[in-house]
Motif scaffolding. Structure first.
Motif, PDB file in Angstrom:
ATOM      1  N   ASP A 148       0.828  -1.213   0.000  1.00 62.53           N
ATOM      2  CA  ASP A 148       0.000   0.000   0.000  1.00 62.53           C
ATOM      3  C   ASP A 148       0.864   1.267   0.000  1.00 62.53           C
ATOM      4  O   ASP A 148       0.598   2.212  -0.740  1.00 62.53           O
ATOM      5  N   PHE A 149       1.898   1.293   0.834  1.00 63.70           N
ATOM      6  CA  PHE A 149       2.783   2.453   0.894  1.00 63.70           C
ATOM      7  C   PHE A 149       3.528   2.647  -0.425  1.00 63.70           C
ATOM      8  O   PHE A 149       3.733   3.771  -0.869  1.00 63.70           O
ATOM      9  N   SER A 150       3.954   1.551  -1.051  1.00 67.62           N
ATOM     10  CA  SER A 150       4.655   1.638  -2.339  1.00 67.62           C
ATOM     11  C   SER A 150       3.771   2.264  -3.408  1.00 67.62           C
ATOM     12  O   SER A 150       4.257   3.035  -4.250  1.00 67.62           O
ATOM     13  N   THR A 151       2.498   1.939  -3.380  1.00 66.77           N
ATOM     14  CA  THR A 151       1.555   2.520  -4.337  1.00 66.77           C
ATOM     15  C   THR A 151       1.504   4.040  -4.169  1.00 66.77           C
ATOM     16  O   THR A 151       1.502   4.779  -5.146  1.00 66.77           O
ATOM     17  N   VAL A 152       1.494   4.498  -2.940  1.00 59.20           N
ATOM     18  CA  VAL A 152       1.431   5.939  -2.653  1.00 59.20           C
ATOM     19  C   VAL A 152       2.762   6.620  -2.959  1.00 59.20           C
ATOM     20  O   VAL A 152       2.793   7.693  -3.566  1.00 59.20           O
ATOM     21  N   LEU A 153       3.877   5.995  -2.573  1.00 63.29           N
ATOM     22  CA  LEU A 153       5.186   6.646  -2.642  1.00 63.29           C
ATOM     23  C   LEU A 153       6.000   6.318  -3.894  1.00 63.29           C
ATOM     24  O   LEU A 153       7.003   6.957  -4.157  1.00 63.29           O
ATOM     25  N   GLY A 154       5.593   5.286  -4.616  1.00 61.36           N
ATOM     26  CA  GLY A 154       6.261   4.975  -5.877  1.00 61.36           C
ATOM     27  C   GLY A 154       7.382   3.950  -5.826  1.00 61.36           C
ATOM     28  O   GLY A 154       7.878   3.547  -6.862  1.00 61.36           O
ATOM     29  N   SER A 155       7.805   3.530  -4.625  1.00 68.90           N
ATOM     30  CA  SER A 155       8.849   2.503  -4.560  1.00 68.90           C
ATOM     31  C   SER A 155       8.816   1.788  -3.205  1.00 68.90           C
ATOM     32  O   SER A 155       8.387   2.355  -2.199  1.00 68.90           O
ATOM     33  N   TYR A 156       9.308   0.576  -3.220  1.00 68.27           N
ATOM     34  CA  TYR A 156       9.384  -0.227  -2.001  1.00 68.27           C
ATOM     35  C   TYR A 156      10.357   0.418  -1.009  1.00 68.27           C
ATOM     36  O   TYR A 156      10.084   0.483   0.186  1.00 68.27           O
ATOM     37  N   HIS A 157      11.490   0.903  -1.508  1.00 63.84           N
ATOM     38  CA  HIS A 157      12.497   1.518  -0.648  1.00 63.84           C
ATOM     39  C   HIS A 157      11.915   2.736   0.083  1.00 63.84           C
ATOM     40  O   HIS A 157      12.106   2.885   1.293  1.00 63.84           O
ATOM     41  N   LYS A 158      11.209   3.589  -0.631  1.00 60.27           N
ATOM     42  CA  LYS A 158      10.580   4.757  -0.006  1.00 60.27           C
ATOM     43  C   LYS A 158       9.523   4.326   1.002  1.00 60.27           C
ATOM     44  O   LYS A 158       9.353   4.948   2.056  1.00 60.27           O
ATOM     45  N   ALA A 159       8.794   3.262   0.670  1.00 59.69           N
ATOM     46  CA  ALA A 159       7.754   2.753   1.571  1.00 59.69           C
ATOM     47  C   ALA A 159       8.374   2.272   2.882  1.00 59.69           C
ATOM     48  O   ALA A 159       7.881   2.586   3.969  1.00 59.69           O
ATOM     49  N   TYR A 160       9.474   1.525   2.790  1.00 62.28           N
ATOM     50  CA  TYR A 160      10.147   1.014   3.983  1.00 62.28           C
ATOM     51  C   TYR A 160      10.681   2.168   4.838  1.00 62.28           C
ATOM     52  O   TYR A 160      10.515   2.173   6.060  1.00 62.28           O
ATOM     53  N   ASP A 161      11.302   3.150   4.188  1.00 61.10           N
ATOM     54  CA  ASP A 161      11.803   4.316   4.915  1.00 61.10           C
ATOM     55  C   ASP A 161      10.670   5.080   5.598  1.00 61.10           C
ATOM     56  O   ASP A 161      10.825   5.565   6.718  1.00 61.10           O
TER      57      ASP A 161
END
Length: 186
Positions: free
Chosen positions: A97-110
């Motif tokens: 869900d976060f990756s969808t909003v932020l555009g990447s898995y790395h950004k989602a994890y951060d």
């Protein structure tokens, strides 16, 4: 082709009078083979669930909450596995869900590392991410609460592990919600 798999059965019957069983496997073909032969298997657990290696030996009565890709709850009483259950919710869904909003898995994890899940008053959390996180976190808490209530008189604490521990104050949130001592596995 060589396959590795491990069976682990609960040491005693759970509160419902049944034994819980873990089947750890590394290949989907092996999972299919065993689940077709043993239709009573409800679910297959990840090989990362190695309770005996995760928790210090001095801990004997606890609920282990592994919030990795999927939520796994393991109840241990007198150093014996009493109950185990895996739910189809967890960090995998949150990161997706976060990756969808932020555009990447790395950004989602951060972003997960920046979210304070227990704060009094105003916080600086991203409101859009909170909107995705809150219902999933509530579902996790409700599932854990069910096991804590079932075994409250037998456990000393809840131990948190897995990717879900990256949220700021996650241990405080669980402690307050469950009215039970909670700590992060180090």
């Amino acid at each position: 082709q060589k396959y590795d798999y491990i069976f682990k059965s609960a040491d005693t019957n759970n509160i419902n009078g049944k034994k819980s069983l873990i089947l750890n496997v590394v290949d989907k073909d092996v999972v299919n083979k065993y689940t077709s032969k043993l239709p009573s298997i409800k679910s297959v657990y990840p090989s990362t669930l190695l309770t005996n290696r995760l928790v210090p030996k001095e801990e004997q009565n606890y609920v282990l909450v592994d919030s990795s890709d999927n939520l796994t709850i393991t109840v241990v009483v007198n150093n014996k596995v009493q109950d185990i259950h895996t739910f189809r919710i967890g960090m995998n869904q949150i990161l997706k869900d976060f990756s969808t909003v932020l555009g990447s898995y790395h950004k989602a994890y951060d972003a997960c590392k920046q979210i304070n899940v227990f704060s009094e008053g105003e916080n600086e959390n991203n409101r859009e991410l909170e909107a995705h996180l809150e219902p999933l976190l509530q579902e996790v808490l409700k599932n854990v609460e069910g096991y804590v209530e079932k075994y409250r008189r037998d456990i000393d604490k809840v131990i948190l592990t897995g990717d879900g521990i990256i949220f700021t104050n996650i241990d405080i949130l669980f402690t307050e919600f469950l009215d039970q001592k909670c700590e992060i596995l180090k």
